[in-house]
Scaffold this motif. Structure first.
Motif, PDB file in Angstrom:
ATOM      1  N   LYS A  95       0.341   7.240  -8.762  1.00  0.00           N
ATOM      2  CA  LYS A  95      -0.313   8.028  -7.724  1.00  0.00           C
ATOM      3  C   LYS A  95       0.224   7.628  -6.353  1.00  0.00           C
ATOM      4  O   LYS A  95       0.259   6.446  -6.003  1.00  0.00           O
ATOM      5  N   GLU A  96       0.661   8.613  -5.584  1.00  0.00           N
ATOM      6  CA  GLU A  96       1.189   8.343  -4.249  1.00  0.00           C
ATOM      7  C   GLU A  96       0.070   7.831  -3.335  1.00  0.00           C
ATOM      8  O   GLU A  96      -1.032   8.384  -3.317  1.00  0.00           O
TER       9      GLU A  96
ATOM     10  N   LYS B  28      -1.914   7.895   3.574  1.00  0.00           N
ATOM     11  CA  LYS B  28      -1.360   7.326   4.800  1.00  0.00           C
ATOM     12  C   LYS B  28      -2.116   6.063   5.203  1.00  0.00           C
ATOM     13  O   LYS B  28      -1.527   5.118   5.738  1.00  0.00           O
ATOM     14  N   GLU B  29      -3.425   6.046   4.964  1.00  0.00           N
ATOM     15  CA  GLU B  29      -4.227   4.886   5.315  1.00  0.00           C
ATOM     16  C   GLU B  29      -3.877   3.686   4.436  1.00  0.00           C
ATOM     17  O   GLU B  29      -3.957   2.535   4.862  1.00  0.00           O
ATOM     18  N   GLU B  30      -3.483   3.961   3.171  1.00  0.00           N
ATOM     19  CA  GLU B  30      -3.192   2.885   2.226  1.00  0.00           C
ATOM     20  C   GLU B  30      -1.719   2.459   2.255  1.00  0.00           C
ATOM     21  O   GLU B  30      -1.357   1.471   1.617  1.00  0.00           O
ATOM     22  N   LEU B  31      -0.902   3.200   2.980  1.00  0.00           N
ATOM     23  CA  LEU B  31       0.544   2.962   2.949  1.00  0.00           C
ATOM     24  C   LEU B  31       0.889   1.599   3.540  1.00  0.00           C
ATOM     25  O   LEU B  31       0.518   1.263   4.657  1.00  0.00           O
TER      26      LEU B  31
ATOM     27  N   GLU C 191       4.004  -0.647  -1.399  1.00  0.00           N
ATOM     28  CA  GLU C 191       4.709   0.521  -1.918  1.00  0.00           C
ATOM     29  C   GLU C 191       5.934   0.104  -2.719  1.00  0.00           C
ATOM     30  O   GLU C 191       6.252   0.689  -3.759  1.00  0.00           O
ATOM     31  N   ALA C 192       6.633  -0.940  -2.258  1.00  0.00           N
ATOM     32  CA  ALA C 192       7.795  -1.445  -2.998  1.00  0.00           C
ATOM     33  C   ALA C 192       7.363  -2.003  -4.348  1.00  0.00           C
ATOM     34  O   ALA C 192       8.023  -1.776  -5.370  1.00  0.00           O
ATOM     35  N   ASN C 193       6.241  -2.709  -4.378  1.00  0.00           N
ATOM     36  CA  ASN C 193       5.718  -3.238  -5.647  1.00  0.00           C
ATOM     37  C   ASN C 193       5.320  -2.108  -6.579  1.00  0.00           C
ATOM     38  O   ASN C 193       5.578  -2.159  -7.791  1.00  0.00           O
ATOM     39  N   ARG C 194       4.672  -1.083  -6.012  1.00  0.00           N
ATOM     40  CA  ARG C 194       4.251   0.054  -6.836  1.00  0.00           C
ATOM     41  C   ARG C 194       5.459   0.770  -7.416  1.00  0.00           C
ATOM     42  O   ARG C 194       5.476   1.125  -8.614  1.00  0.00           O
ATOM     43  N   THR C 195       6.484   0.983  -6.619  1.00  0.00           N
ATOM     44  CA  THR C 195       7.692   1.662  -7.090  1.00  0.00           C
ATOM     45  C   THR C 195       8.353   0.879  -8.221  1.00  0.00           C
ATOM     46  O   THR C 195       8.806   1.450  -9.217  1.00  0.00           O
TER      47      THR C 195
END
Length: 514
Positions: free
Chosen positions: A383-384, A387-390, A395-399
């Motif tokens: 799940k993308e 903006k508040e959670e970015l 994000e690198a860990n999620r990817t």
């Protein structure tokens, strides 16, 4: 008078001549005269009223012709040629069938041989309890796992055998009703459920420190209770100690005694053997009657030579052997594989090794192990973020977790489809301190070579197949999957030398060559 007649005749003849037209000026009609209102140049053809039709020979005429010596000989020649051709084709088909290589019979397979097992030792950390586990079965099913190993979660106090109740679920973990719902949904998805019945899972010794005979009686009663409710097997710790109990056969009978030829699904008796050598593990498989033995050989042996020797010893018993890196202690793969490259390397190794791969929850995304406590499972990684959670690091860990999970799922799917990986023969090809390579093949199916280098330096592997095997390696093979950027998928590489970067792995494929 005659003169008069002669003159009249001449006049008539002149009129006839005058009345005749020049043929070039006559209308082009079928009868030589222009029809009323028709223009010059039109053609009128007269079609005969009676058309000629071919009626063929009459029956009598046909019989007379068919009976002539020439036709009789022709018919006999054609008949003989037909039967000679038919017999020739039949003989050719028989020769092809006889000379064609016969298919090797598929070995007897049980559900725990058909895919990976997925261990969930801490329900609270994994899904917030038993109710949450039911909700996560859809996600688990996408991993192509064939069985869940859940628990232990029965009632007991640490190191207090008198408090042991294997028929009752600790309320902090859920309820029996919730477990029955999990069983029903899992079975609909083709997933079996095994209960871990480690007696003293909260204490210092898994079998307590007193008479194992009394504990084994309680374990047998607990196993019978849960198996009658639909559980598909049980897991026990320290198989060496458990099997030494005099009432071990009674437990065997409780788990395995209901098997008949009509059974479509067998219950599994699963035991853990930590700290034993490969020959000792092989002996346990032969003497205890256990269906699946989970060892710690891959995590206790760090060198490729030791690991390949363990595979060589146990490969003939592969349908009774489970492999994991930390799974025998419910540790996570990330405890040994501390970077994404090694995670992929060991996942590839476990999915292609001869035996059943066993993982701990979160291994499919590289969930980081935590000292002294169970790491909380991460969900909805695809799940993308808003903006508040970015957050760049998050994000690198999620990817990376998404990429590791896709790698895991693709390997799980490949193993389930390819006979060579599912139950094929095994041949060692290479080993060193930090690398190994082996071949998996089955009858006339595609062949696979696994090559891994977990060292910190590049290494060149030289696959060598013993001539006593009766098999041969081709000159080249195709890259099926790879973690090495220098070995592109679908590219062809030579098999005399395979160069792998540090912490890299590759799975090669080549066809059956006859």
């Amino acid at each position: 008078m005659s003169g008069t007649m002669s003159k009249d005749t001449e006049i008539d003849m002149e009129e006839v001549k005058l009345n005749e037209l020049d043929p070039e000026k006559q209308p082009m009609t079928g009868d030589g005269q222009a029809a009323g209102g028709e223009k010059n140049g039109s053609v009128k053809l007269k079609v005969p009223d009676d058309e000629v039709t071919f009626t063929g020979l009459s029956k009598e005429e046909l019989m007379r012709v068919a009976g002539t010596p020439g036709w009789v000989r022709t018919r006999w020649v054609l008949l003989v040629l037909f039967w000679l051709g038919w017999v020739g084709m039949l003989a050719g088909a028989i020769v092809i069938i006889v000379q064609a290589p016969r298919c090797k019979p598929i070995p007897e397979m049980n559900w725990w041989n058909e895919g990976p097992l997925y261990q969930i030792s801490d329900l609270e950390a994994f899904s917030g309890g038993m109710d949450g586990l039911e909700a996560k079965l859809d996600s688990i099913n996408q991993l192509k796992v064939k069985g869940l190993v859940v628990g232990p979660f029965h009632t007991v106090q640490a190191d207090q055998p008198n408090t042991l109740n294997l028929k009752e679920i600790d309320p902090t973990n859920g309820s029996e009703k919730s477990l029955m719902s999990v069983l029903a949904k899992a079975h609909k998805k083709g997933i079996s459920v095994v209960l871990d019945l480690t007696p003293d899972y909260k204490g210092t010794s898994p079998w307590f420190s007193n008479n194992i005979e009394d504990i084994m009686e309680k374990v047998t009663a607990g196993a019978e209770y849960w198996l009658n409710l639909g559980v598909d097997g049980i897991k026990l710790p320290d198989l060496s100690l458990a099997s030494s109990a005099s009432n071990w056969p009674k437990l065997q009978a409780a788990v395995q005694g209901n098997r008949t030829e009509e059974d479509t699904k067998a219950n599994v008796l699963m035991g853990v053997a930590a700290g034993v050598s490969a020959p000792e593990a092989s002996l346990l498989v032969n003497t205890t009657g256990v269906d699946l033995l989970l060892s710690d050989l891959l995590s206790s042996k760090n060198e490729g030579v030791e690991r390949i020797r363990a595979m060589d010893t146990l490969q003939s018993q592969q349908r009774s052997v489970g492999w994991g890196l930390g799974a025998s202690r419910n540790d996570h793969l990330s405890k040994l594989a501390n970077n994404p490259g090694l995670l992929r390397l060991y996942q590839l190794l476990l999915f292609t090794i001869p035996g059943t791969p066993v993982f701990t929850y979160g291994d499919e995304i590289g969930l980081q192990a935590q000292e002294g406590e169970s790491p909380k499972m991460v969900w909805d990684i695809e799940k993308e973020p808003s903006k508040e959670e970015l957050n760049e690091v998050a994000e690198a860990n999620r990817t990376e977790q998404v990429a590791v999970m896709k790698w895991f799922t693709s390997l799980s799917d490949l193993r389930g489809k390819e006979r060579s990986l599912l139950h094929g023969d095994y041949y060692s090809l290479h080993s060193s301190a930090s690398s190994l390579a082996f071949l998996r093949l089955w009858d006339q199916s595609e062949r696979y070579i696994t090559a891994v280098n977990w060292g910190s330096q590049p290494e060149t592997l030289t696959p060598l197949l013993s001539p006593t095997t009766g098999e041969k390696l081709p000159e080249t093979a195709k890259v099926k999957v790879s973690t090495d950027e220098n070995l592109e998928v679908d590219s062809s590489i030579k098999l005399d030398k395979i160069t792998l970067g540090p912490g890299r792995a590759v799975l090669l494929q080549f066809p059956f060559m006859g």
